[in-house]
Motif scaffolding. Sequence first.
Motif, PDB file in Angstrom:
ATOM      1  N   GLN A 231      23.064  50.625  31.648  1.00  0.00           N
ATOM      2  CA  GLN A 231      24.460  50.671  30.915  1.00  0.00           C
ATOM      3  C   GLN A 231      25.353  51.898  31.050  1.00  0.00           C
ATOM      4  O   GLN A 231      26.357  51.852  30.492  1.00  0.00           O
ATOM      5  N   GLU A 232      25.060  52.736  31.940  1.00  0.00           N
ATOM      6  CA  GLU A 232      25.842  54.030  32.132  1.00  0.00           C
ATOM      7  C   GLU A 232      27.148  53.848  32.661  1.00  0.00           C
ATOM      8  O   GLU A 232      28.237  54.609  32.401  1.00  0.00           O
ATOM      9  N   PHE A 233      27.238  52.738  33.689  1.00  0.00           N
ATOM     10  CA  PHE A 233      28.629  52.719  34.542  1.00  0.00           C
ATOM     11  C   PHE A 233      28.796  51.357  34.462  1.00  0.00           C
ATOM     12  O   PHE A 233      27.880  50.045  34.489  1.00  0.00           O
ATOM     13  N   MET A 234      30.031  50.684  34.850  1.00  0.00           N
ATOM     14  CA  MET A 234      30.546  49.407  35.050  1.00  0.00           C
ATOM     15  C   MET A 234      31.315  49.354  36.014  1.00  0.00           C
ATOM     16  O   MET A 234      32.390  50.346  35.811  1.00  0.00           O
ATOM     17  N   PRO A 235      31.787  48.484  36.838  1.00  0.00           N
ATOM     18  CA  PRO A 235      32.680  48.279  37.808  1.00  0.00           C
ATOM     19  C   PRO A 235      34.091  48.352  37.044  1.00  0.00           C
ATOM     20  O   PRO A 235      34.214  47.655  35.998  1.00  0.00           O
ATOM     21  N   ASN A 236      35.016  48.597  37.686  1.00  0.00           N
ATOM     22  CA  ASN A 236      36.552  48.504  37.334  1.00  0.00           C
ATOM     23  C   ASN A 236      37.459  48.273  38.365  1.00  0.00           C
ATOM     24  O   ASN A 236      37.116  48.338  39.590  1.00  0.00           O
ATOM     25  N   PRO A 237      38.748  47.872  38.133  1.00  0.00           N
ATOM     26  CA  PRO A 237      39.476  47.347  39.368  1.00  0.00           C
ATOM     27  C   PRO A 237      39.981  48.418  40.256  1.00  0.00           C
ATOM     28  O   PRO A 237      40.724  48.335  41.221  1.00  0.00           O
ATOM     29  N   ALA A 238      39.689  49.673  39.791  1.00  0.00           N
ATOM     30  CA  ALA A 238      40.049  50.952  40.791  1.00  0.00           C
ATOM     31  C   ALA A 238      39.500  50.638  42.293  1.00  0.00           C
ATOM     32  O   ALA A 238      39.949  50.996  43.457  1.00  0.00           O
ATOM     33  N   ILE A 239      38.306  49.954  42.300  1.00  0.00           N
ATOM     34  CA  ILE A 239      37.971  49.164  43.653  1.00  0.00           C
ATOM     35  C   ILE A 239      37.599  47.935  43.652  1.00  0.00           C
ATOM     36  O   ILE A 239      36.730  47.518  42.740  1.00  0.00           O
ATOM     37  N   SER A 240      38.356  47.261  44.209  1.00  0.00           N
ATOM     38  CA  SER A 240      38.066  45.709  44.275  1.00  0.00           C
ATOM     39  C   SER A 240      37.596  45.155  45.662  1.00  0.00           C
ATOM     40  O   SER A 240      37.724  46.192  46.353  1.00  0.00           O
ATOM     41  N   ILE A 241      37.341  43.969  45.670  1.00  0.00           N
ATOM     42  CA  ILE A 241      36.841  43.507  47.172  1.00  0.00           C
ATOM     43  C   ILE A 241      37.923  42.427  47.445  1.00  0.00           C
ATOM     44  O   ILE A 241      38.191  41.380  46.526  1.00  0.00           O
ATOM     45  N   ILE A 242      38.592  42.325  48.791  1.00  0.00           N
ATOM     46  CA  ILE A 242      39.421  41.565  49.074  1.00  0.00           C
ATOM     47  C   ILE A 242      38.833  40.412  49.705  1.00  0.00           C
ATOM     48  O   ILE A 242      37.803  40.738  50.733  1.00  0.00           O
ATOM     49  N   VAL A 243      38.851  39.081  49.610  1.00  0.00           N
ATOM     50  CA  VAL A 243      38.460  38.108  50.438  1.00  0.00           C
ATOM     51  C   VAL A 243      39.781  37.332  51.152  1.00  0.00           C
ATOM     52  O   VAL A 243      40.431  36.714  50.278  1.00  0.00           O
ATOM     53  N   VAL A 244      39.744  37.236  52.267  1.00  0.00           N
ATOM     54  CA  VAL A 244      41.063  36.612  52.953  1.00  0.00           C
ATOM     55  C   VAL A 244      40.486  35.409  53.531  1.00  0.00           C
ATOM     56  O   VAL A 244      39.303  35.030  54.167  1.00  0.00           O
ATOM     57  N   PHE A 245      41.522  34.348  53.104  1.00  0.00           N
ATOM     58  CA  PHE A 245      41.278  32.926  53.623  1.00  0.00           C
ATOM     59  C   PHE A 245      42.413  32.508  54.450  1.00  0.00           C
ATOM     60  O   PHE A 245      43.476  32.777  54.537  1.00  0.00           O
ATOM     61  N   ASN A 246      41.885  32.043  55.758  1.00  0.00           N
ATOM     62  CA  ASN A 246      43.059  31.446  56.604  1.00  0.00           C
ATOM     63  C   ASN A 246      43.848  30.091  55.960  1.00  0.00           C
ATOM     64  O   ASN A 246      43.231  29.542  54.748  1.00  0.00           O
ATOM     65  N   ALA A 247      44.751  29.726  56.638  1.00  0.00           N
ATOM     66  CA  ALA A 247      45.862  28.741  56.093  1.00  0.00           C
ATOM     67  C   ALA A 247      44.946  27.662  55.805  1.00  0.00           C
ATOM     68  O   ALA A 247      45.602  26.836  54.813  1.00  0.00           O
ATOM     69  N   GLY A 248      44.285  27.218  56.445  1.00  0.00           N
ATOM     70  CA  GLY A 248      43.498  25.875  56.245  1.00  0.00           C
ATOM     71  C   GLY A 248      42.356  25.784  55.448  1.00  0.00           C
ATOM     72  O   GLY A 248      41.614  25.027  55.195  1.00  0.00           O
ATOM     73  N   GLN A 249      42.079  26.833  54.733  1.00  0.00           N
ATOM     74  CA  GLN A 249      40.868  27.161  53.793  1.00  0.00           C
ATOM     75  C   GLN A 249      41.491  27.191  52.342  1.00  0.00           C
ATOM     76  O   GLN A 249      40.563  27.835  51.548  1.00  0.00           O
ATOM     77  N   ARG A 250      42.499  26.665  52.094  1.00  0.00           N
ATOM     78  CA  ARG A 250      43.085  26.603  50.583  1.00  0.00           C
ATOM     79  C   ARG A 250      41.914  26.066  49.683  1.00  0.00           C
ATOM     80  O   ARG A 250      41.822  26.556  48.304  1.00  0.00           O
ATOM     81  N   GLU A 251      41.423  25.026  49.864  1.00  0.00           N
ATOM     82  CA  GLU A 251      40.391  24.383  48.944  1.00  0.00           C
ATOM     83  C   GLU A 251      39.308  25.208  48.650  1.00  0.00           C
ATOM     84  O   GLU A 251      39.010  25.314  47.759  1.00  0.00           O
ATOM     85  N   SER A 252      38.715  26.105  49.784  1.00  0.00           N
ATOM     86  CA  SER A 252      37.839  27.023  49.492  1.00  0.00           C
ATOM     87  C   SER A 252      38.322  28.079  48.708  1.00  0.00           C
ATOM     88  O   SER A 252      37.606  28.475  47.581  1.00  0.00           O
ATOM     89  N   LEU A 253      39.374  28.724  48.889  1.00  0.00           N
ATOM     90  CA  LEU A 253      39.936  29.771  48.089  1.00  0.00           C
ATOM     91  C   LEU A 253      40.081  29.288  46.470  1.00  0.00           C
ATOM     92  O   LEU A 253      39.742  30.077  45.704  1.00  0.00           O
ATOM     93  N   ASP A 254      40.692  28.130  46.504  1.00  0.00           N
ATOM     94  CA  ASP A 254      40.828  27.727  45.087  1.00  0.00           C
ATOM     95  C   ASP A 254      39.568  27.496  44.381  1.00  0.00           C
ATOM     96  O   ASP A 254      39.395  27.823  43.227  1.00  0.00           O
ATOM     97  N   ALA A 255      38.442  27.060  44.931  1.00  0.00           N
ATOM     98  CA  ALA A 255      37.232  26.928  44.450  1.00  0.00           C
ATOM     99  C   ALA A 255      36.436  28.149  44.027  1.00  0.00           C
ATOM    100  O   ALA A 255      35.915  28.231  43.115  1.00  0.00           O
ATOM    101  N   THR A 256      36.550  29.139  44.982  1.00  0.00           N
ATOM    102  CA  THR A 256      36.283  30.361  44.638  1.00  0.00           C
ATOM    103  C   THR A 256      36.786  30.970  43.580  1.00  0.00           C
ATOM    104  O   THR A 256      36.114  31.757  42.651  1.00  0.00           O
ATOM    105  N   TRP A 257      38.166  30.919  43.449  1.00  0.00           N
ATOM    106  CA  TRP A 257      38.965  31.693  42.364  1.00  0.00           C
ATOM    107  C   TRP A 257      38.361  30.940  40.978  1.00  0.00           C
ATOM    108  O   TRP A 257      37.944  31.625  40.170  1.00  0.00           O
ATOM    109  N   ALA A 258      38.166  29.579  41.094  1.00  0.00           N
ATOM    110  CA  ALA A 258      37.953  28.824  39.742  1.00  0.00           C
ATOM    111  C   ALA A 258      36.357  29.433  39.396  1.00  0.00           C
ATOM    112  O   ALA A 258      36.212  29.603  38.134  1.00  0.00           O
ATOM    113  N   ALA A 259      35.500  29.600  40.401  1.00  0.00           N
ATOM    114  CA  ALA A 259      34.018  29.993  40.049  1.00  0.00           C
ATOM    115  C   ALA A 259      34.209  31.425  39.405  1.00  0.00           C
ATOM    116  O   ALA A 259      33.474  31.935  38.640  1.00  0.00           O
ATOM    117  N   LEU A 260      35.103  32.453  40.291  1.00  0.00           N
ATOM    118  CA  LEU A 260      34.988  33.743  39.831  1.00  0.00           C
ATOM    119  C   LEU A 260      35.698  33.884  38.308  1.00  0.00           C
ATOM    120  O   LEU A 260      35.398  34.909  37.509  1.00  0.00           O
TER     121      LEU A 260
END
Length: 291
Positions: free
Chosen positions: A71-100
Amino acid sequence: MQKLTVNLWMQGTAEEAGEFYARALPEAKTEVESRYPTEGLLEFQEPFAGKALTVSLWVRGTKITLINAGQEFMPNPAISIIVVFNAGQRESLDATWAALLEGGTALMPLDTYPFSARYGWVNDKYGVSWQLMESDEPVEPRASVFPALMFGGAAQNRAVEAIEYYSQVLGAKLDSAFPYGEPTEAATAEALMYAQFTLGEDCVAAMDSAVPQDFTFNPGVSLEWPCDGQAEIDRVWEALSAVPEAEACGWLTDKFGVSWQIVPSNMGELMERPGAFEHMLKMKKLVINDF
């Protein structure tokens, strides 16, 4: 070839989180990479005897490591992970958003922004921050998953300085930089609204927070950097380590507060030696001959 690896501190949930991310993220898979030994542990590690130590997560071929710990540490938004989707991948982007977002919190709602037709920033149920972004320009899978460092709190407005420093120590190369141009709440005119640089072949984003933050970098998210040979470990360690009390088992904290794991390139091979884990626990800077 990937060299820089993001490590996420999981509070006893690494295997569970790995399975969650394998379902939630695009083209993702997971496996247990290493386990705690059953003896030679420190007292606080004894509940983990025989359990997963590190869990590997690959997202579009980019490796992220989940560390199973306390329990010593926990992630915070100071370091995030960017996931880039191409223009034809909006359905995948939206599904990923909903899951996260399930059990998590939206830091910036999924919406249209001046810099992206579809973008959102979410803190998931494990405390890990993800930025999902649609790109007008095609992005190769290898370059579509990368860490973003947000300089806020005690590190506010130090992004330019940090990139220059990582250039000197690790050979970072600046690809693009966009200053605010005028003072914006916590950010100065010269502070970076957004920048990208590379470490080896790996992309990293950096930005100064536009608003005051009550958090900054911590070991909840660390950056693992492998070195070829002891001389390179010594050089990088001497240059980066700025908080002696934070040194342990190859971990250090630099002058901006970012946590790094400076490891030998053949770390996996070294950890297969008899008693390697117990030997590592006694070290601060890792010494290859002491494994």
